[in-house]
Design an enzyme around this catalytic site. Structure first.
Site, PDB file in Angstrom:
ATOM      1  CG  ASP A 119      -1.839  -1.174   1.264  1.00  0.00           C
ATOM      2  OD1 ASP A 119      -2.272  -1.604   0.184  1.00  0.00           O
ATOM      3  OD2 ASP A 119      -2.085  -1.698   2.359  1.00  0.00           O
ATOM      4  CG  HIS A 122      -1.325  -1.991  -7.592  1.00  0.00           C
ATOM      5  ND1 HIS A 122      -0.559  -2.733  -8.449  1.00  0.00           N
ATOM      6  CD2 HIS A 122      -0.960  -2.393  -6.348  1.00  0.00           C
ATOM      7  CE1 HIS A 122       0.240  -3.527  -7.760  1.00  0.00           C
ATOM      8  NE2 HIS A 122       0.016  -3.341  -6.481  1.00  0.00           N
TER       9      HIS A 122
HETATM   10  P1  IMP Z   1      -2.854 -12.639   1.761  1.00  0.00           P
HETATM   11  O1  IMP Z   1      -1.882 -12.126   0.757  1.00  0.00           O
HETATM   12  O2  IMP Z   1      -4.273 -12.363   1.393  1.00  0.00           O
HETATM   13  O3  IMP Z   1      -2.617 -14.071   2.102  1.00  0.00           O
HETATM   14  O4  IMP Z   1      -2.604 -11.832   3.124  1.00  0.00           O
HETATM   15  C1  IMP Z   1      -1.409 -11.978   3.891  1.00  0.00           C
HETATM   16  C2  IMP Z   1      -0.985 -10.646   4.495  1.00  0.00           C
HETATM   17  O5  IMP Z   1      -0.606  -9.764   3.454  1.00  0.00           O
HETATM   18  C3  IMP Z   1      -2.101  -9.915   5.247  1.00  0.00           C
HETATM   19  O6  IMP Z   1      -1.515  -9.204   6.308  1.00  0.00           O
HETATM   20  C4  IMP Z   1      -2.645  -8.960   4.225  1.00  0.00           C
HETATM   21  O7  IMP Z   1      -3.278  -7.841   4.812  1.00  0.00           O
HETATM   22  C5  IMP Z   1      -1.369  -8.565   3.516  1.00  0.00           C
HETATM   23  N1  IMP Z   1      -1.582  -8.117   2.141  1.00  0.00           N
HETATM   24  C6  IMP Z   1      -1.830  -8.870   1.054  1.00  0.00           C
HETATM   25  N2  IMP Z   1      -1.928  -8.104  -0.047  1.00  0.00           N
HETATM   26  C7  IMP Z   1      -1.720  -6.845   0.347  1.00  0.00           C
HETATM   27  C8  IMP Z   1      -1.655  -5.590  -0.343  1.00  0.00           C
HETATM   28  O8  IMP Z   1      -1.801  -5.491  -1.564  1.00  0.00           O
HETATM   29  N3  IMP Z   1      -1.403  -4.508   0.422  1.00  0.00           N
HETATM   30  C9  IMP Z   1      -1.188  -4.579   1.769  1.00  0.00           C
HETATM   31  N4  IMP Z   1      -1.221  -5.724   2.446  1.00  0.00           N
HETATM   32  C10 IMP Z   1      -1.488  -6.849   1.744  1.00  0.00           C
END
Ligand code: IMP
Length: 422
Positions: free
Chosen positions: A13, A41
């Site tokens: 982010d 994004h």
């Molecule tokens: P997952 O990728 O959905 O398995 O989530 C694993 C961790 O990555 C969690 O803490 C999510 O909040 C974080 N996360 C996944 N994608 C993003 C993103 O695009 N931005 C910020 N955090 C992310």
């Protein structure tokens, strides 16, 4: 050396979409190399406001090839929706290309993500990302984009895997193991999406090779951030892919020798969604204030982001892990609205450069803050470095000197033109 890599330098982010959107104006090709529709994004340009999840942020330049490479995991119905939504707003997809080797996120992956989160939460986006990558390396129950080209075989495998997953998940999560659609509905939604997507599945490696041979500018777009990297991040509170610059070469087949620039995008403060250690997290009102001003809510899930002070030890780590050649610092305008601004300069007991043991023990670090600045207020209309208020200038210089990497861009607003090249 025509290749530039853009990575998130923190916990995601950071504003990568915006930086890629800007750089895509002079790129022949933008390649997304990791993650799935867990990413969001955000982009604001002459076409309006967008949040892209799977499609590369170069899509707004009609001359740019936008490639979704093999390291990305794709939920076909979501990709089809994203494609339709862009087309409805007049954005051309004629240069979108999808790797046949990218893996498919299936409904059982999403159900498993939900089941796991009910047991031991990591705070995932519940998009099925981890379970999909697990099946990718497991091999037996994986489906790939290229499989959609052979409809009969695809449906046969879908039926078999669906039945296996239904019984496996029912045993693991007796209360919600069947929490995914019935076979007929899955078949229908995946076949509908296939119709939309199949024309875009092409040999991406050949295209990349051709462009390299002609010395075209290629931009490799990372998703998430360094501290969410499955190998270099704050494990297990990470995502399931490699988010760092080295993965960009591996997952696009591009030689590291062709890489000229590695840009780490970092927010002027730091945010995180999901669970896990966060040494500089702010408390109470201050955090709320910053969240509100910076509109710090997840672009994919809408969850409030945790907010904290810029953490220089972590940024140094990120610069080291990614071999950054430059930094793009975002949301300097938002930080400047605070009355007093501080920065974490060091962890009391750790060396200047953090190692794996430090990343394992982040939660126990004693932080040394520099109380540096008064808020610098409005940055509206500023176009050059020497027009920045003094305090903002010192803030930037402190980061550059400490991290040892030049800040090449700063963003002071949501729009493309609100990026200053330094
Ligand atoms: P997952 O990728 O959905 O398995 O989530 C694993 C961790 O990555 C969690 O803490 C999510 O909040 C974080 N996360 C996944 N994608 C993003 C993103 O695009 N931005 C910020 N955090 C992310």
């Amino acid at each position: 050396m025509p290749v530039t890599i853009v990575v998130g330098a923190q916990w995601g982010d950071e504003g990568k979409g915006k930086i890629v959107d800007m750089l895509a104006q002079s790129s022949h090709m933008v390649v997304r190399y990791n993650g799935g529709n867990n990413a969001g994004h955000s982009i604001m340009n002459e076409y309006g406001e967008f949040v892209l999840h799977l499609i590369p942020a170069g899509i707004f330049n009609p001359e740019t090839y936008c490639v979704i490479e093999r390291g990305v995991v794709i939920h076909p119905p979501s990709l089809a929706d994203e494609m339709n939504a862009l087309q409805e707003r007049g954005i051309s997809l004629k240069r979108l290309v999808i790797s046949p080797d990218s893996h498919l996120v299936m409904p059982w992956h999403i159900a498993e993500d939900r089941g796991n989160e009910g047991d031991v939460p990591i705070g995932t986006t519940l998009r099925g990302i981890g379970p999909c990558y697990k099946d990718k390396v497991g091999r037996w129950q994986a489906l790939r984009m290229g499989d959609l080209l052979y409809k009969t075989d695809f449906l046969k495998r879908l039926d078999v895997i669906c039945a296996q997953k239904r019984s496996e998940l029912t045993i693991r999560f007796p209360n919600n193991g069947n929490d995914f659609p019935v076979l007929e509905d899955i078949r229908r939604s995946y076949m509908d999406a296939t119709e939309k997507i199949v024309p875009y599945i092409k040999d991406t490696s050949a295209l990349i090779r051709q462009n390299l041979a002609h010395k075209k500018q290629i931009l490799l777009e990372g998703a998430q951030g360094t501290l969410l990297d499955v190998d270099y991040g704050t494990y297990p509170y990470v995502t399931s892919s490699n988010t760092t610059s080295m993965a960009a070469c591996l997952l696009t087949g591009i030689s590291p020798r062709d890489v000229e620039r590695i840009i780490g995008v970092a927010k002027a403060y730091i945010t995180r969604v999901g669970d896990g250690p966060f040494p500089t997290e702010m408390k109470g009102k201050q955090q709320e204030e910053l969240r509100k001003t910076g509109r710090e809510y997840g672009a994919t899930t809408g969850r409030p982001r945790r907010c904290g002070w810029l953490d220089l030890p972590l940024l140094r780590y990120s610069a080291e892990v990614n071999h950054l050649t430059e930094i793009a610092l975002t949301k300097l305008d938002v930080l400047g609205t605070l009355r007093r601004i501080k920065i974490c300069a060091a962890y009391g007991d750790s060396p200047h450069l953090l190692g794996s043991m430090d990343i394992r023990n982040l939660q126990n670090k004693k932080l040394r803050y520099q109380h540096l600045y008064d808020g610098w207020g409005d940055l509206n209309g500023i176009r050059f470095r020497d027009e920045l208020p003094e305090q903002a200038g010192i803030y930037i210089k402190t980061i550059e000197e400490d991290v040892g990497v030049p800040i090449r861009y700063i963003s002071i607003g949501g729009k493309r033109k609100e990026i200053i090249s330094l």
